[in-house]
Design a protein around this motif. Structure first.
Motif, short mmCIF file in Angstrom:
data_model
loop_
_atom_site.label_atom_id
_atom_site.label_comp_id
_atom_site.label_asym_id
_atom_site.label_seq_id
_atom_site.Cartn_x
_atom_site.Cartn_y
_atom_site.Cartn_z
N ASP A 1 -2.56 -19.78 -16.45
CA ASP A 1 -3.76 -20.52 -16.85
C ASP A 1 -4.65 -19.68 -17.77
O ASP A 1 -4.81 -18.47 -17.56
CB ASP A 1 -4.59 -20.93 -15.63
CG ASP A 1 -4.03 -22.15 -14.92
OD1 ASP A 1 -3.10 -22.78 -15.45
OD2 ASP A 1 -4.51 -22.45 -13.81
N PHE A 2 -5.26 -20.34 -18.75
CA PHE A 2 -6.30 -19.74 -19.58
C PHE A 2 -7.64 -20.38 -19.20
O PHE A 2 -7.73 -21.60 -19.05
CB PHE A 2 -6.04 -19.99 -21.06
CG PHE A 2 -5.12 -19.00 -21.72
CD1 PHE A 2 -5.59 -17.77 -22.16
CD2 PHE A 2 -3.78 -19.31 -21.89
CE1 PHE A 2 -4.74 -16.86 -22.77
CE2 PHE A 2 -2.92 -18.41 -22.50
CZ PHE A 2 -3.40 -17.18 -22.94
N LEU A 3 -8.68 -19.56 -19.06
CA LEU A 3 -10.04 -20.06 -18.89
C LEU A 3 -10.84 -19.68 -20.13
O LEU A 3 -10.78 -18.55 -20.60
CB LEU A 3 -10.72 -19.43 -17.67
CG LEU A 3 -10.01 -19.46 -16.32
CD1 LEU A 3 -10.91 -18.84 -15.25
CD2 LEU A 3 -9.64 -20.87 -15.94
N VAL A 4 -11.61 -20.63 -20.65
CA VAL A 4 -12.54 -20.37 -21.74
C VAL A 4 -13.92 -20.79 -21.27
O VAL A 4 -14.09 -21.91 -20.75
CB VAL A 4 -12.15 -21.13 -23.02
CG1 VAL A 4 -13.17 -20.89 -24.12
CG2 VAL A 4 -10.77 -20.69 -23.49
N ARG A 5 -14.91 -19.91 -21.43
CA ARG A 5 -16.27 -20.20 -20.96
C ARG A 5 -17.28 -19.94 -22.06
O ARG A 5 -17.09 -19.06 -22.90
CB ARG A 5 -16.63 -19.33 -19.75
CG ARG A 5 -15.69 -19.43 -18.56
CD ARG A 5 -16.28 -18.65 -17.39
NE ARG A 5 -15.38 -18.59 -16.24
CZ ARG A 5 -14.73 -17.50 -15.87
NH1 ARG A 5 -14.88 -16.37 -16.55
NH2 ARG A 5 -13.94 -17.52 -14.81
N ALA A 6 -18.38 -20.69 -22.02
CA ALA A 6 -19.51 -20.46 -22.92
C ALA A 6 -20.79 -20.74 -22.15
O ALA A 6 -20.86 -21.67 -21.34
CB ALA A 6 -19.42 -21.34 -24.15
N GLY A 7 -21.81 -19.93 -22.39
CA GLY A 7 -23.08 -20.12 -21.70
C GLY A 7 -24.09 -19.08 -22.13
O GLY A 7 -24.04 -18.57 -23.24
N PHE A 8 -25.00 -18.75 -21.22
CA PHE A 8 -26.07 -17.81 -21.53
C PHE A 8 -25.79 -16.47 -20.84
O PHE A 8 -25.47 -16.43 -19.65
CB PHE A 8 -27.41 -18.35 -21.05
CG PHE A 8 -27.83 -19.61 -21.75
CD1 PHE A 8 -28.34 -19.56 -23.04
CD2 PHE A 8 -27.67 -20.85 -21.14
CE1 PHE A 8 -28.71 -20.72 -23.70
CE2 PHE A 8 -28.05 -22.02 -21.79
CZ PHE A 8 -28.56 -21.95 -23.08
N THR A 9 -25.93 -15.38 -21.61
CA THR A 9 -25.76 -14.03 -21.08
C THR A 9 -27.02 -13.22 -21.35
O THR A 9 -27.47 -13.14 -22.50
CB THR A 9 -24.54 -13.33 -21.71
OG1 THR A 9 -23.35 -14.03 -21.32
CG2 THR A 9 -24.43 -11.89 -21.23
N ASN A 10 -27.58 -12.64 -20.29
CA ASN A 10 -28.77 -11.81 -20.40
C ASN A 10 -28.41 -10.35 -20.12
O ASN A 10 -27.79 -10.04 -19.10
CB ASN A 10 -29.84 -12.28 -19.41
CG ASN A 10 -31.05 -11.37 -19.39
OD1 ASN A 10 -31.13 -10.43 -18.60
ND2 ASN A 10 -32.01 -11.64 -20.26
N VAL A 11 -28.78 -9.48 -21.05
CA VAL A 11 -28.58 -8.03 -20.88
C VAL A 11 -29.92 -7.41 -20.53
O VAL A 11 -30.87 -7.45 -21.32
CB VAL A 11 -28.00 -7.40 -22.15
CG1 VAL A 11 -27.96 -5.88 -22.02
CG2 VAL A 11 -26.60 -7.93 -22.42
N SER A 12 -30.02 -6.86 -19.31
CA SER A 12 -31.27 -6.30 -18.81
C SER A 12 -31.07 -4.80 -18.56
O SER A 12 -30.54 -4.39 -17.52
CB SER A 12 -31.67 -7.00 -17.50
OG SER A 12 -32.87 -6.48 -17.00
N PRO A 13 -31.48 -3.95 -19.52
CA PRO A 13 -31.25 -2.51 -19.39
C PRO A 13 -32.00 -1.89 -18.22
O PRO A 13 -33.16 -2.22 -17.96
CB PRO A 13 -31.75 -1.93 -20.72
CG PRO A 13 -31.70 -3.07 -21.67
CD PRO A 13 -32.04 -4.28 -20.84
N ASN A 14 -31.31 -1.00 -17.51
CA ASN A 14 -31.96 -0.14 -16.51
C ASN A 14 -32.13 1.22 -17.17
O ASN A 14 -31.43 2.18 -16.85
CB ASN A 14 -31.10 -0.03 -15.25
CG ASN A 14 -30.86 -1.38 -14.63
OD1 ASN A 14 -31.78 -2.16 -14.47
ND2 ASN A 14 -29.61 -1.68 -14.29
#
Length: 233
Positions: free
Chosen positions: A36-49
């Motif tokens: 199976d292949f999964l393809v996803r799209a959405g929102f990604t937040n990068v929160s630096p520590n």
């Protein structure tokens, strides 16, 4: 009597058919399978520590470090199942832009913001799914490698006017780990949420007039949150 018998016979056949259909759906519609292949799209937040060494300029320690703000972009990923419960996933996204700020207020008289950097943090992880194929809820854990490409480093106009130039941050190679879950809507569509940690360490160099400046160790190490919609091929 014959009508009663016929109704019972038909009712039994319908119940049997519904039961068979439900069993088939529960055992196949929710399944991930090898190949199976999964393809996803959405929102990604990068929160630096973020944690950075102090800024050095012209050989002097300014007694000031840096902080990096959060940014949200379109997150994209694709995964391939090499077994029914193990996949290999590539995380990609549109470029993230972050403000780089001084850790104390306006130390150079040029404002709190030092500049801005843009980066791409592609990550490759192997993910293991815990539950059997009949479950609509599919939690997983994963670990892998990240290579962060940093580009378009720029000082603010005020800092350029103060003599700062040639800002450059090194690319970063490190480890990444994640926990996440899919919720199967049907046999093709699912919702996904995940939280990642990425090891991103970099160094910065710049010019103050003709003198060299540097920040020797910037540990960005962000937490990355993703919410997306996925499709299975």
């Amino acid at each position: 009597m014959q009508n009663t018998f016929t109704k019972k016979l038909i009712s039994g056949a319908v119940i049997s058919l519904l039961g068979t259909t439900a069993l088939a759906l529960s055992s196949t519609a929710m399944a991930y399978e090898k190949g199976d292949f999964l393809v996803r799209a959405g929102f990604t937040n990068v929160s630096p520590n973020d944690d950075a060494s102090n800024i050095f300029a012209g050989g002097s320690d300014l007694g000031v470090s840096l902080t990096v703000d959060s940014n949200t972009q379109l997150g994209l990923n694709i995964a391939y199942f090499i077994t029914d419960q193990l996949n290999i996933e590539l995380l990609a996204a549109t470029p993230f832009s972050h403000d780089v700020n001084f850790s104390v207020a306006d130390p150079l008289g040029t404002g709190n913001k030092l500049g801005e950097v843009t980066h791409l943090p592609p990550s490759l992880t192997a993910n293991y799914y815990f539950l059997d194929a009949a479950s609509a809820f599919q939690p997983y854990i994963g670990a892998g490698l990240n290579y962060t490409i940093i580009f378009d480093e720029e000082f603010t106009g005020a800092n350029k006017s103060a003599g700062l130039s040639n800002l450059d941050l090194d690319n970063s190679f490190g480890l990444t780990a994640q926990v996440g879950a899919d919720y199967k809507i049907d046999d093709k569509w699912h919702l996904n949420a995940s939280v990642r940690w990425i090891d991103i360490d970099t160094e910065a160099s710049f010019k103050v007039g003709e003198a060299n400046g540097s920040v020797s160790d910037i540990q960005i190490d962000p937490t990355v949150f993703t919410i997306s919609l996925g499709y299975t091929f």
